[in-house]
Design an enzyme around this catalytic site. Structure first.
Site, PDB file in Angstrom:
ATOM      1  CE1 TYR A  60     -17.696 -33.102  -5.151  1.00 59.02           C
ATOM      2  CE2 TYR A  60     -17.701 -33.613  -7.600  1.00 59.02           C
ATOM      3  CZ  TYR A  60     -17.542 -32.877  -6.485  1.00 59.02           C
ATOM      4  OH  TYR A  60     -16.450 -31.860  -6.729  1.00 59.02           O
ATOM      5  CG  ASN A  83     -13.957 -28.201   3.550  1.00 57.10           C
ATOM      6  OD1 ASN A  83     -13.590 -27.610   4.855  1.00 57.10           O
ATOM      7  ND2 ASN A  83     -13.062 -28.640   2.852  1.00 57.10           N
ATOM      8  CB  CYS A  91     -13.044 -29.921  -0.266  1.00 59.95           C
ATOM      9  SG  CYS A  91     -12.089 -28.477  -0.412  1.00 59.95           S
ATOM     10  CG  HIS A  92      -7.673 -30.889  -2.637  1.00 62.04           C
ATOM     11  ND1 HIS A  92      -7.371 -30.585  -1.457  1.00 62.04           N
ATOM     12  CD2 HIS A  92      -6.586 -31.799  -2.732  1.00 62.04           C
ATOM     13  CE1 HIS A  92      -6.486 -31.276  -0.670  1.00 62.04           C
ATOM     14  NE2 HIS A  92      -5.989 -32.189  -1.588  1.00 62.04           N
ATOM     15  CD  GLU A 118      -3.309 -34.165  -1.067  1.00 58.79           C
ATOM     16  OE1 GLU A 118      -3.773 -33.454  -0.315  1.00 58.79           O
ATOM     17  OE2 GLU A 118      -4.049 -34.906  -1.692  1.00 58.79           O
TER      18      GLU A 118
END
Length: 124
Positions: A60, A83, A91-92, A118
């Site tokens: 962040y 979001n 956002c993850h 991912e």
């Protein structure tokens, strides 16, 4: 002029299929048309989230620095959590500076799983 009351199930279905293919690792992230509302600050945060490559994360605080607001770490977290189109705006991929996952609207197990998926899938 498009009728705002007209359903477009086939069009929406194609984008849903494309997102499902992405999550399953069969394709790149699609870029569906979006009509989302937000403040300029939120859009700056969401743009940074979309710039994070699949399989990577940013803190962040790093996102706050990248938008030129290094002290707005909590505001970045709030923009992240508001979001409206998760996965499309990933956002993850935002985590705490300590490396801990932090929170996630749909639960930390799902956040962890998305990041694992991912990082393991080839990026076609």
């Amino acid at each position: 002029v498009a009728d705002p009351n007209r359903r477009e199930d086939a069009r929406v279905g194609r984008w849903a299929d494309a997102l499902a293919d992405y999550v399953a690792g069969r394709s790149k992230m699609p870029a569906p048309p979006m009509d989302i509302r937000g403040t300029p600050f939120q859009f700056a945060v969401w743009e940074q989230l979309r710039a994070i490559p699949a399989g990577e994360t940013r803190s962040y605080s790093e996102i706050a620095r990248r938008i030129g607001r290094p002290r707005a770490i909590r505001a970045v977290g709030t923009a992240n959590s508001t979001n409206p189109v998760s996965i499309v705006i990933p956002c993850h991929r935002a985590i705490r500076a300590s490396g801990h996952l932090g929170g996630y609207r749909w639960g930390l197990d799902r956040k962890r799983k998305l990041l694992e998926m991912e990082s393991q899938k080839p990026n076609p």
